[in-house]
Design a protein around this motif. Structure first.
Motif, PDB file in Angstrom:
ATOM      1  N   VAL A  47       0.891  -1.064   0.104  1.00 51.92           N
ATOM      2  CA  VAL A  47       0.126  -0.022   0.081  1.00 51.92           C
ATOM      3  C   VAL A  47       1.069   1.258   0.038  1.00 51.92           C
ATOM      4  CG1 VAL A  47      -1.542   1.531   1.394  1.00 51.92           C
ATOM      5  CG2 VAL A  47      -1.995  -1.112   1.120  1.00 51.92           C
ATOM      6  N   ASN A  48       2.093   1.346   0.826  1.00 49.87           N
ATOM      7  CA  ASN A  48       2.705   2.452   0.746  1.00 49.87           C
ATOM      8  C   ASN A  48       3.404   2.928  -0.368  1.00 49.87           C
ATOM      9  OD1 ASN A  48       2.077   2.939   3.416  1.00 49.87           O
ATOM     10  ND2 ASN A  48       3.707   1.831   4.390  1.00 49.87           N
ATOM     11  N   TYR A  49       4.154   1.790  -1.086  1.00 50.60           N
ATOM     12  CA  TYR A  49       4.983   2.022  -2.149  1.00 50.60           C
ATOM     13  C   TYR A  49       4.206   1.551  -3.633  1.00 50.60           C
ATOM     14  CZ  TYR A  49       8.291   2.483   1.422  1.00 50.60           C
ATOM     15  OH  TYR A  49       8.935   2.863   2.417  1.00 50.60           O
ATOM     16  N   SER A  50       3.057   1.068  -3.490  1.00 55.13           N
ATOM     17  CA  SER A  50       2.444   0.963  -5.073  1.00 55.13           C
ATOM     18  C   SER A  50       2.200   2.344  -5.639  1.00 55.13           C
ATOM     19  CB  SER A  50       1.308   0.071  -4.713  1.00 55.13           C
ATOM     20  OG  SER A  50       0.204   0.796  -4.022  1.00 55.13           O
ATOM     21  N   GLY A  51       1.638   3.368  -5.163  1.00 52.31           N
ATOM     22  CA  GLY A  51       1.435   4.379  -5.646  1.00 52.31           C
ATOM     23  C   GLY A  51      -0.074   4.345  -6.135  1.00 52.31           C
ATOM     24  N   ILE A  52      -0.740   3.659  -5.672  1.00 48.06           N
ATOM     25  CA  ILE A  52      -2.457   3.449  -5.940  1.00 48.06           C
ATOM     26  C   ILE A  52      -3.059   4.661  -5.458  1.00 48.06           C
ATOM     27  CG2 ILE A  52      -4.320   2.059  -5.531  1.00 48.06           C
ATOM     28  CD1 ILE A  52      -2.580  -0.376  -5.271  1.00 48.06           C
ATOM     29  N   VAL A  53      -2.927   5.104  -4.252  1.00 44.10           N
ATOM     30  CA  VAL A  53      -3.242   6.210  -3.630  1.00 44.10           C
ATOM     31  C   VAL A  53      -2.325   7.177  -3.180  1.00 44.10           C
ATOM     32  CG1 VAL A  53      -4.673   7.318  -1.830  1.00 44.10           C
ATOM     33  CG2 VAL A  53      -5.164   4.993  -2.583  1.00 44.10           C
ATOM     34  N   SER A  54      -2.251   8.191  -3.938  1.00 38.26           N
ATOM     35  CA  SER A  54      -1.303   9.306  -3.973  1.00 38.26           C
ATOM     36  C   SER A  54      -1.010   9.874  -2.401  1.00 38.26           C
ATOM     37  CB  SER A  54      -1.089  10.297  -4.985  1.00 38.26           C
ATOM     38  OG  SER A  54      -2.236  11.160  -4.912  1.00 38.26           O
ATOM     39  N   ASP A  55       0.061  10.262  -2.142  1.00 37.90           N
ATOM     40  CA  ASP A  55       0.132  10.728  -0.733  1.00 37.90           C
ATOM     41  C   ASP A  55      -0.359  10.005   0.484  1.00 37.90           C
ATOM     42  OD1 ASP A  55       1.524  12.784  -2.008  1.00 37.90           O
ATOM     43  OD2 ASP A  55      -0.152  14.033  -2.231  1.00 37.90           O
ATOM     44  N   LEU A  56      -0.287   8.584   0.488  1.00 40.54           N
ATOM     45  CA  LEU A  56      -0.885   7.726   1.403  1.00 40.54           C
ATOM     46  C   LEU A  56       0.244   7.099   2.020  1.00 40.54           C
ATOM     47  CD1 LEU A  56      -3.257   6.676   2.687  1.00 40.54           C
ATOM     48  CD2 LEU A  56      -2.925   4.605   0.993  1.00 40.54           C
ATOM     49  N   TYR A  57       0.424   7.037   3.104  1.00 42.02           N
ATOM     50  CA  TYR A  57       1.728   6.297   4.127  1.00 42.02           C
ATOM     51  C   TYR A  57       1.135   5.751   5.130  1.00 42.02           C
ATOM     52  CZ  TYR A  57       5.829   5.217   6.235  1.00 42.02           C
ATOM     53  OH  TYR A  57       7.213   4.485   6.945  1.00 42.02           O
ATOM     54  N   ILE A  58       1.181   4.549   5.550  1.00 45.33           N
ATOM     55  CA  ILE A  58       0.715   3.886   6.598  1.00 45.33           C
ATOM     56  C   ILE A  58       1.937   3.332   7.434  1.00 45.33           C
ATOM     57  CG2 ILE A  58      -0.590   2.082   7.714  1.00 45.33           C
ATOM     58  CD1 ILE A  58      -2.337   1.963   5.135  1.00 45.33           C
ATOM     59  N   PRO A  59       2.202   4.055   8.364  1.00 45.80           N
ATOM     60  CA  PRO A  59       3.330   3.744   9.121  1.00 45.80           C
ATOM     61  C   PRO A  59       3.270   2.199   9.701  1.00 45.80           C
ATOM     62  CG  PRO A  59       1.989   5.092  10.702  1.00 45.80           C
ATOM     63  CD  PRO A  59       1.345   4.866   9.378  1.00 45.80           C
ATOM     64  N   LEU A  60       4.503   1.779   9.829  1.00 44.84           N
ATOM     65  CA  LEU A  60       4.721   0.417  10.194  1.00 44.84           C
ATOM     66  C   LEU A  60       4.959   0.331  11.594  1.00 44.84           C
ATOM     67  CD1 LEU A  60       4.697  -2.499   8.874  1.00 44.84           C
ATOM     68  CD2 LEU A  60       6.980  -2.289   8.301  1.00 44.84           C
ATOM     69  N   LEU A  78      -9.073  -1.073   6.269  1.00 45.05           N
ATOM     70  CA  LEU A  78      -9.508  -0.373   7.262  1.00 45.05           C
ATOM     71  C   LEU A  78      -8.365   0.959   7.624  1.00 45.05           C
ATOM     72  CD1 LEU A  78     -11.482   0.096   9.844  1.00 45.05           C
ATOM     73  CD2 LEU A  78      -9.646  -1.223  11.243  1.00 45.05           C
ATOM     74  N   LEU A  79      -7.267   0.487   7.631  1.00 42.61           N
ATOM     75  CA  LEU A  79      -6.078   1.608   8.139  1.00 42.61           C
ATOM     76  C   LEU A  79      -6.166   2.385   6.824  1.00 42.61           C
ATOM     77  CD1 LEU A  79      -3.244  -0.823   9.097  1.00 42.61           C
ATOM     78  CD2 LEU A  79      -4.762   0.955  10.562  1.00 42.61           C
ATOM     79  N   ILE A  80      -6.471   2.039   5.677  1.00 38.23           N
ATOM     80  CA  ILE A  80      -6.406   3.170   4.472  1.00 38.23           C
ATOM     81  C   ILE A  80      -7.588   4.036   4.725  1.00 38.23           C
ATOM     82  CG2 ILE A  80      -6.974   3.211   1.967  1.00 38.23           C
ATOM     83  CD1 ILE A  80      -5.449   0.684   1.518  1.00 38.23           C
ATOM     84  N   GLY A  81      -8.688   3.274   5.012  1.00 40.98           N
ATOM     85  CA  GLY A  81     -10.186   4.277   5.183  1.00 40.98           C
ATOM     86  C   GLY A  81      -9.920   5.324   6.435  1.00 40.98           C
ATOM     87  N   ILE A  82      -9.246   4.738   7.486  1.00 47.62           N
ATOM     88  CA  ILE A  82      -8.950   5.715   8.608  1.00 47.62           C
ATOM     89  C   ILE A  82      -7.883   6.812   8.139  1.00 47.62           C
ATOM     90  CG2 ILE A  82      -7.785   5.799  10.747  1.00 47.62           C
ATOM     91  CD1 ILE A  82      -8.965   3.136  11.562  1.00 47.62           C
TER      92      ILE A  82
END
Length: 87
Positions: A47-60, A78-82
């Motif tokens: 999710v972080n590095y695919s670029g499907i949604v720009s400017d989206l970074y979920i911390p690990l 769920l994490l993407i939605g939040i």
């Protein structure tokens, strides 16, 4: 008080080892847990590095990893939605 906590820790470790030896549970559960942790991290990295949604970074971190471990792929959604809702 420190001796009480140390005693509880030692007693619980002895009981866990006793259960592992007598019940022959083995360490297959540990292998499965490790596999799930790796797959959860991989899902978050995708999710972080695919670029499907720009400017989206979920911390690990432990909270996001636990969410994905418990919920699986819907946990990533769920994490993407939040993340999209709060930003």
């Amino acid at each position: 008080m420190r001796w009480v906590f140390t005693g509880v820790l030692v007693a619980s470790l002895i009981l866990i080892v006793y259960i592992l030896v007598t019940r022959k549970l083995g360490f297959s559960w540990l292998t499965k847990l490790g596999l799930h942790v790796v797959l959860a991290a991989l899902g978050i990295y995708v999710v972080n590095y695919s670029g499907i949604v720009s400017d989206l970074y979920i911390p690990l971190n432990p909270i996001t990893m636990s969410t994905v471990l418990l919920l699986g792929l819907p946990g990533v959604a769920l994490l993407i939605g939040i993340k999209l809702t709060w930003t």
